[in-house]
Scaffold this active site. Structure first.
Site, PDB file in Angstrom:
ATOM      1  CD  GLU A  84      -3.142  -0.667   0.238  1.00 14.55           C
ATOM      2  OE1 GLU A  84      -3.136   0.467  -0.281  1.00 14.55           O
ATOM      3  OE2 GLU A  84      -4.002  -1.526  -0.019  1.00 14.55           O
ATOM      4  CB  SER A 342     -28.428 -25.954  54.033  1.00 19.37           C
ATOM      5  OG  SER A 342     -29.719 -26.240  54.500  1.00 19.37           O
TER       6      SER A 342
END
Length: 774
Positions: A84, A342
């Site tokens: 690029e 519990s």
């Protein structure tokens, strides 16, 4: 002179023009600043290793995976810049030679061959989109110059890495790498780096999941350039060209949605790194989906896994299926307030040991009780009489836990849990009471799991860490010895062993819980490295008949533990050991007194081996009102013949017998009851009466009787009555309190099963009988 004056005037005009131009540039920069900040940025939540878990798109539906140049493979950076913008590190934002070349190519060919845009100009177009006109090009050049002015080359490259389009709603090489390839951008191969480098040129036309042939041709073009320019070795390029481009459909992050929503507010970063383990999270979510079919309608589940060595949350599953609205899948049940049943019992026993009230073999009383209007029963129905603390914990009996909490103090219990990070949620203006230990207050699964880490962290409860930067915060909850003892009891190792035989790696310790009305089923477990929290139930709080911790949550806990045991961190030297603390020692005590006695002492009715904390042997914990002769220590005076006499009789010698508390009488063998334990009275000098209450006797049905239905009748009427005792009567059938209060009642029995009938009087005496209806 005139010429010199003219030159000076021109230089002044030029300086003035340049100054005005500079001021104009500054003004334009202020008027049209770079659009770097987003109003609603795309954000992503990732696991500790960087794997994306869940994405939150921006206002346009775009999602990104933020990266820096250091997070991306050097191969990709090389392919990108060589293809690029070869002069990226040197040009000022625009490359006049590239622009001139592109213009000449476009003019001579009569069509657009190349754009001549630098990487900086591409970033400018991404930040500020513009039409492909001459005016748009001027704007792009201006933005590129602005970028070079305000940002470094590395910052500009970072913007490209995160803003380049890769098709559909994907932006940035990070998102593309994870979506297309399922891997981090730092792990790209030569072929993959070339493919992703070219995709932004035409992301829709080159999408590898839709047009693999086009994508492969474009990739090969990049590879050929890398070869001709001598950037990559020929051998590597040839191997890369042979790789076909064939990908699965795009993979969107689909893990830990409820957890991701929770941590979104914890951080302002676009990429939020968490402590989750992506592989484990995926396994847990698959387990939840597989388990969903076993759940009752409208039911869900929640699971959390914490590495208790550092308190990092490794997995968080808030619901069975986030897409299932019938199960309220959008509700995070890890953070929901529910009744814990519990699961708090281990804490009260450990705290009571630290307070010197009990030890693991302490005699507790599982008998019917009443405290005002509060009459707790057991989950399994019925009562068991004399039990040890460790046995009561393993069997999750309710009455012994209430007995210990009453002695320790509900307010102190709730305060210590709150201080350690486990707040118990009570109704407005309510005070902690005995119902806390049976689920009479709300709690969150995340807080309970964090508090359970105290049993593996030498008594210190750690705070959950969901972000790697979260500090490790821990608060003292228990002593190291009490935490170790409770963990070993829950792991099935309550009997003391020599250190040479005691496993250094603690086995899986677990505790269940079931809330009132079968609304919540819990299982909390600790293995050598992880603490596991499991909840199942209906998020709307409606009951689920037959759902309880052992049946609903424990099988899921075992599957999670099996998955964890197969992980590499659980092998060999990586497994944390759990040596016995120096404060814990082995000992032997006697019932009913609860302390050690010499061999042959007649007051030792039952001898038990147990662990002791600081060698402490507190005497048996009595219920309120059991002082004096209603308790354990029973003073008698004996003559030379061993008969009981009055204290003022000649040659009377005082002796103390240890007898079982009166409420335990129905569960004792005949030889252990008081009438059998007390020596016979002397006829010549009998003892004075000692506030003895007449024994409570239950009649109407004998022990072990089998009762059968009469033909044609659906129920059986069974009249029963009590004699003796003191005051009012309370009746319990299979642990459930009956409304009748008289000394005689009639039972209406329909269901064929085993029954336990218990009667209790004001003096705390209990009479019981077990029978069967067929």
């Amino acid at each position: 002179m005139w010429v010199l004056h003219k030159l000076k005037t021109r230089w002044r005009w030029l300086a003035g023009f340049l100054l005005l131009l500079w001021l104009a540039v500054i003004a334009a920069d202020r008027l049209w600043p770079l659009p770097l900040k987003e109003v609603t940025p795309a954000r992503v939540v990732v696991a500790e290793d960087g794997t994306p878990l869940w994405r939150f798109a921006d206002a346009e539906g775009i999602w990104r995976y933020p990266v820096t140049p250091e997070d991306v493979s050097p191969r990709y950076i090389e392919a990108l810049l060589q293809y690029e913008d070869r002069w990226f590190w040197k040009h000022p934002g625009i490359n006049p030679l590239s622009i001139a070349r592109a213009a000449w190519q476009d003019l001579t060919s009569g069509q657009i061959v190349s754009g001549g845009s630098t990487l900086t100009m591409q970033v400018a177009r991404l930040l500020d989109p513009h039409p492909r006109t001459f005016g748009g090009k001027i704007r792009q050049v201006w933005r590129a110059l602005q970028l070079e002015w305000h940002l470094s080359k590395r910052d500009i490259l970072t913007l490209y890495l995160n803003r380049a389009p890769f098709g559909g709603t994907l932006q940035g090489v990070g998102a593309a790498s994870w979506a297309y390839l399922g891997k981090a951008p730092a792990q790209l191969s030569y072929s993959e780096a070339a493919l992703l480098a070219v995709l932004p040129q035409a992301p829709s036309r080159l999408r590898p999941d839709r047009w693999p042939e086009r994508a492969q041709a474009a990739r090969d073009k990049v590879l050929e350039r890398m070869l001709t320019q001598g950037v990559w070795p020929a051998e590597r390029v040839k191997e890369a060209q042979q790789e076909p481009v064939w990908l699965f459909p795009r993979q969107m992050p689909q893990l830990a949605p409820l957890f991701s929503r929770r941590v979104l507010a914890r951080s302002q970063q676009d990429k939020i790194v968490t402590t989750l383990d992506a592989t484990l999270q995926r396994q847990m979510e698959e387990l939840a989906l597989n388990w969903k079919s076993r759940l009752p309608p409208r039911s869900s589940l929640a699971m959390i896994v914490v590495d208790h060595t550092n308190m990092k949350v490794r997995s968080w599953v808030g619901s069975a299926d986030i897409n299932d609205d019938s199960r309220f899948g959008h509700v995070d049940m890890v953070a929901a307030i529910r009744s814990p049943g519990s699961v708090l019992k281990p804490f009260v026993y450990a705290m009571a040991m630290d307070e010197g009230l009990i030890h693991p073999a302490s005699l507790l009383q599982d008998v019917p009780r009443r405290t005002g209007d509060y009459r707790p029963g057991n989950f399994d129905s019925g009562f068991h009489g004399p039990v040890s603390m460790s046995d009561a914990l393993v069997r999750s009996l309710n009455l012994p836990a209430v007995q210990v909490l009453e002695a320790y103090g509900p307010k102190q219990f709730a305060a210590r849990l709150r201080n350690a990070g486990l707040p118990l949620i009570l109704p407005a203006n309510a005070q902690p009471n005995l119902a806390l230990i049976l689920g009479g207050a709300g709690a969150r699964l995340e807080d309970i799991t964090a508090a359970y880490s105290a049993f593996a962290r030498h008594g210190k409860a750690g705070r959950l860490r969901v972000l790697p930067d979260d500090p490790l915060i821990e608060r003292p909850l228990l002593s190291p010895g009490a935490a170790w003892i409770i963990r070993r009891i829950l792991g099935g190792e309550e009997q003391p062993l020599p250190d040479g035989s005691l496993p250094r790696v603690a086995p899986l310790a677990w505790k269940t819980g079931t809330s009132y009305g079968y609304r919540d089923a819990w299982a909390i477990g600790l293995n050598a490295r992880y603490t596991i929290g499991i909840w199942t139930g209906r998020p709307d709080g409606t009951p689920v008949a037959g759902q309880f911790g052992f049946a609903s949550a424990v099988p899921l806990l075992n599957q999670v533990n099996n998955i964890l045991q197969s992980r590499p961190v659980m092998s060999g030297e990586r497994v944390p050991v759990d040596p016995r603390p120096s404060s814990v020692s082995a000992g032997t005590i006697c019932w009913p007194g609860g302390q050690s006695l010499p061999v042959g002492d007649t007051n030792c009715r039952r001898r038990l081996a147990t662990w002791l904390l600081d060698d402490s042997q507190p005497p048996t914990l009595l219920l309120p009102g059991q002082e004096g002769i209603r308790g354990i220590r029973f003073p008698v005076w004996l003559n030379a013949a061993g008969q009981r006499v009055a204290a003022d009789c000649p040659d009377a010698v005082e002796k103390e017998l240890q007898v079982w508390p009166l409420p335990l009488e129905p569960w004792l063998a005949a030889a252990e009851r008081r009438t059998a334990r007390l020596p016979p009275a002397s006829d010549s000098c009998p003892p004075r009466q000692q506030q003895n209450v007449l024994p409570l006797v239950l009649s109407g049905v004998r022990e072990g009787a089998v009762i059968r239905h009469l033909p044609g009748l659906a129920s059986v009427s069974l009249p029963v009555q009590t004699t003796g005792g003191e005051g009012r009567r309370w009746w319990f059938l299979n642990g459930e309190a009956l409304s009748e209060a008289g000394s005689a009642i009639t039972l209406q029995l329909e269901k064929a099963q085993s029954y336990q009938l218990v009667a209790m009087d004001d003096a705390g005496q209990v009479a019981t009988v077990s029978f069967e209806l067929r």
